[in-house]
Write an enzyme that holds these catalytic residues in place. Structure first.
Site, PDB file in Angstrom:
ATOM      1  N   GLU A 176      -1.539  -9.251   3.426  1.00 57.07           N
ATOM      2  CA  GLU A 176      -1.425  -9.807   4.787  1.00 57.07           C
ATOM      3  C   GLU A 176      -2.776 -10.206   5.382  1.00 57.07           C
ATOM      4  O   GLU A 176      -2.847 -11.116   6.201  1.00 57.07           O
ATOM      5  CB  GLU A 176      -0.702  -8.819   5.713  1.00 57.07           C
ATOM      6  CG  GLU A 176      -1.447  -7.534   6.074  1.00 57.07           C
ATOM      7  CD  GLU A 176      -1.279  -6.396   5.080  1.00 57.07           C
ATOM      8  OE1 GLU A 176      -0.943  -6.680   3.910  1.00 57.07           O
ATOM      9  OE2 GLU A 176      -1.501  -5.235   5.462  1.00 57.07           O
ATOM     10  N   HIS A 224      -3.563  -5.163   0.363  1.00 56.67           N
ATOM     11  CA  HIS A 224      -2.986  -5.726   1.594  1.00 56.67           C
ATOM     12  C   HIS A 224      -3.038  -7.255   1.566  1.00 56.67           C
ATOM     13  O   HIS A 224      -4.021  -7.839   2.030  1.00 56.67           O
ATOM     14  CB  HIS A 224      -3.762  -5.229   2.820  1.00 56.67           C
ATOM     15  CG  HIS A 224      -3.618  -3.769   3.056  1.00 56.67           C
ATOM     16  ND1 HIS A 224      -2.741  -3.258   3.985  1.00 56.67           N
ATOM     17  CD2 HIS A 224      -4.232  -2.706   2.492  1.00 56.67           C
ATOM     18  CE1 HIS A 224      -2.821  -1.938   3.974  1.00 56.67           C
ATOM     19  NE2 HIS A 224      -3.722  -1.578   3.076  1.00 56.67           N
ATOM     20  N   CYS A 267       0.838  -1.206   0.000  1.00 57.39           N
ATOM     21  CA  CYS A 267       0.000   0.000   0.000  1.00 57.39           C
ATOM     22  C   CYS A 267       0.875   1.258   0.000  1.00 57.39           C
ATOM     23  O   CYS A 267       1.491   1.555  -1.011  1.00 57.39           O
ATOM     24  CB  CYS A 267      -0.999  -0.048   1.143  1.00 57.39           C
ATOM     25  SG  CYS A 267      -2.513   0.831   0.711  1.00 57.39           S
TER      26      CYS A 267
HETATM   27  N1  GLN Z   1      -2.110   6.584   2.681  1.00 55.93           N
HETATM   28  C1  GLN Z   1      -2.169   5.836   1.477  1.00 55.93           C
HETATM   29  C2  GLN Z   1      -3.499   5.977   0.770  1.00 55.93           C
HETATM   30  O1  GLN Z   1      -4.472   6.357   1.348  1.00 55.93           O
HETATM   31  C3  GLN Z   1      -1.850   4.371   1.721  1.00 55.93           C
HETATM   32  C4  GLN Z   1      -2.837   3.682   2.609  1.00 55.93           C
HETATM   33  C5  GLN Z   1      -2.319   2.405   3.205  1.00 55.93           C
HETATM   34  O2  GLN Z   1      -1.126   2.166   3.256  1.00 55.93           O
HETATM   35  N2  GLN Z   1      -3.211   1.584   3.702  1.00 55.93           N
HETATM   36  O3  GLN Z   1      -3.588   5.709  -0.400  1.00 55.93           O
END
Ligand code: GLN
EC number: 6.3.4.2
Length: 545
Positions: free
Chosen positions: A511, A509, A383
């Site tokens: 995970e 994600h 992310c």
């Molecule tokens: N802050 C980033 C976004 O909103 C990444 C979010 C995250 O890592 N879950 O796109």
């Protein structure tokens, strides 16, 4: 009405006793006997969901397939049971009040005064039974967050009291988790806190059926007898829960103590020998690694282990799959800079740059990506970690010095990471990100296609920003390839650098989907890459000697 049976798990004496792990372990034992089980968490705080909470408050926010932002205990439920949870599995006081107030505004209460009892308690009961009434489960385990005696837990305890009455005998039981502290000065285990906690529960009209006692020392039989006598439970209902070296030992410990047996007896259900062979196979591999690797976890919430719970657990699953011990070195991105980067990262066998929000610590993440890219160290960016890899590449390979994300710098002329179109008009913070499972097509011949062994995958998202497609051609020409695309929108979900031995950034994600039964392929492949890197490094240093 279905024949679903209900188990309510409450906690006493202190928080952090591990109700979630006990609930998940019990569920595992019941599932291993063929019962269809699910677990639900009721959280007494007023946030509608934990999505708006800082990870320092309650740890990681766990995301389900249907896009619910939930308590991290749901992660344990999925990892233990290998079945997906949903929004219905996590309810907060905020959500309860929100729906009651919505109904009140619609005039649904026909002029009645709306009160905690019966309206809030009815809504809680309704939410508990939603899962049971679906017909999908034989047993629903409901974990009540907080500690008995808390003001905010009261409506939940009252709902449990009523529900047990509604359900009738043998259909709903209460498992109460408490602490039996050891006073070293006296050299004694103390039962009084448990007695008080059971009494507090009784003041609300709820008699615990089973006590699960957290302890650092074995509970002697006479102490169990004493607890049984003073807490009004049978002696077989006093279950010892001794500290374990891994949470994955807890199902076996509970089996040894006969928790499943006494639970099923009280629910009037048949108890058979649970089939835990696969689970134990995992444990064997986890406990007998053949070698080890060290992976750096770069994030800004590293002081609190719970902030990256699912990532840490995914490494445990992937480690077992590879028969490797994965040592995690937590590195605070805020204290990383080009002067200390080599000292902090050069010895690592792999680096994971973690998800996150906001500006703090991002330059350290970018420096880390540069170091691993230039030094061929395996890299997984998740992310925000993937977004930092894109920025780093744009700045240092394409030479776009002001490349940035509009999350950190709204004025940048080169927003290689930008707010998604549909996010631009959104002002509310809660529940408004791109959430839940989305499809992703994997490019033929890519590393990820080989890892997943699939053309299309589905992974869970939680973000507002994305790879800016306007830079795609330029990036690809320079060697950073978009190897995973959303089939409907074309959004870039995965980037890779084929020239690098193992460099993968994912907008989603992975995970959240790693379980004991199904270790996540990306984590498994990442650990394998770290292992390969390590043996190669060894070869290099031996050749030098
Ligand atoms: N802050 C980033 C976004 O909103 C990444 C979010 C995250 O890592 N879950 O796109």
């Amino acid at each position: 009405m279905t024949n679903t049976k209900y188990i309510f798990v409450t906690g006493g004496v202190t928080s952090s006793l591990g109700k979630g792990i006990i609930a998940a372990s019990l569920a595992k034992l019941l599932q291993s006997q063929g019962y269809r089980v699910t677990i639900q968490k009721l959280d007494p705080y007023i946030n509608v969901d934990p999505g708006t909470l800082n990870p320092y408050e309650h740890g990681e926010c766990y995301v389900t397939e249907d896009g619910a932002e939930t308590d991290l205990d749901l992660g344990h439920y999925e990892r233990f049971l290998n079945t997906p949870t949903s929004q219905a599995n996590n309810v907060t006081t905020g959500r309860i009040y929100q729906s009651v107030i919505r109904k009140e505004r619609k005039g649904k209460f026909l002029g009645k005064t709306v009160q905690v009892v019966p309206h809030i308690t009815d809504e809680i009961k309704h939410r508990i039974q939603l899962l049971g009434n679906s017909g999908d489960y034989d047993i629903v385990i409901t974990e009540i967050g907080g500690t008995v005696g808390d003001i905010e837990s009261l409506p939940y305890i009252e709902a449990v009291r009523q529900l047990r009455w509604d359900l009738g005998e043998n259909n709903g039981i209460v498992v109460h988790l408490t602490l039996v502290p050891y006073l070293s000065a006296a050299g004694e285990l103390k039962t009084k806190p448990t007695q008080h906690s059971v009494k507090t529960l009784m003041e609300s009209g709820v008699q615990a059926d089973i006590l699960v006692c957290r302890t650092e020392h074995h509970l002697p039989e006479d102490l169990k007898r004493k607890l049984a006598l003073f807490c009004n439970v049978t002696q077989e209902s006093v279950i010892e829960s001794i500290d374990a070296s891994t949470i994955y030992d807890v199902p076996n410990l509970m089996l040894k103590e006969g928790l499943d047996k006494v639970v099923l007896k009280k629910l009037n259900l048949k108890c058979t020998e649970p089939d835990v062979a696969k689970w134990n196979e995992f444990l064997k591999r986890h406990k007998n690694p053949k070698t080890e690797v060290t992976i750096g976890l770069i994030g800004k919430y590293v002081e609190l282990q719970d902030s990256y719970k699912s990532i840490l657990e995914a490494f445990i699953h992937a480690g077992a799959a590879n028969e490797v011990k994965v040592n995690i070195e937590s590195i605070h991105s805020e204290y990383l800079n080009s002067d200390n980067i080599e000292v902090k990262l050069a010895h690592l066998d792999g680096v994971l740059v973690a998800p996150g929000f906001g500006e703090r610590g991002i330059e350290g993440k970018i420096d880390a990506v540069r170091f691993v890219r230039e030094n061929n160290i395996p890299f997984l960016g998740i992310c925000l970690g993937m977004q930092m890899a894109v920025i780093e590449f744009a700045r240092n390979v394409l030479g776009i010095k002001d490349a940035d994300s509009t999350e950190m710098n709204t004025a940048t002329k080169n927003a290689v990471i930008d707010l998604m179109e549909e996010q631009k008009s959104i002002t509310d913070k809660g529940g408004t990100m791109r959430l839940g499972a989305w499809a992703c097509d994997l490019k033929l011949g890519s590393l990820v296609r080989d890892i997943y062994k699939a053309e299309t995958i589905k992974e869970r998202h939680r973000h507002r920003y994305e790879f800016n497609g306007n830079y795609k051609a330029q990036m690809e020409a320079a060697g950073m390839i978009a190897t995973g695309l959303n089939p409907d929108t074309g959004l870039v979900e995965i980037i890779e650098i084929p020239e690098h031995p193992w460099f993968v950034g994912v907008q989603y994600h992975p995970e959240y989907k790693s379980t004991v039964a199904n270790p996540h392929p990306l984590f498994v492949a990442f650990v394998a890459a770290a292992l390969k890197y390590k043996s190669k490094q060894k070869g290099v240093s031996m050749a030098r000697n």
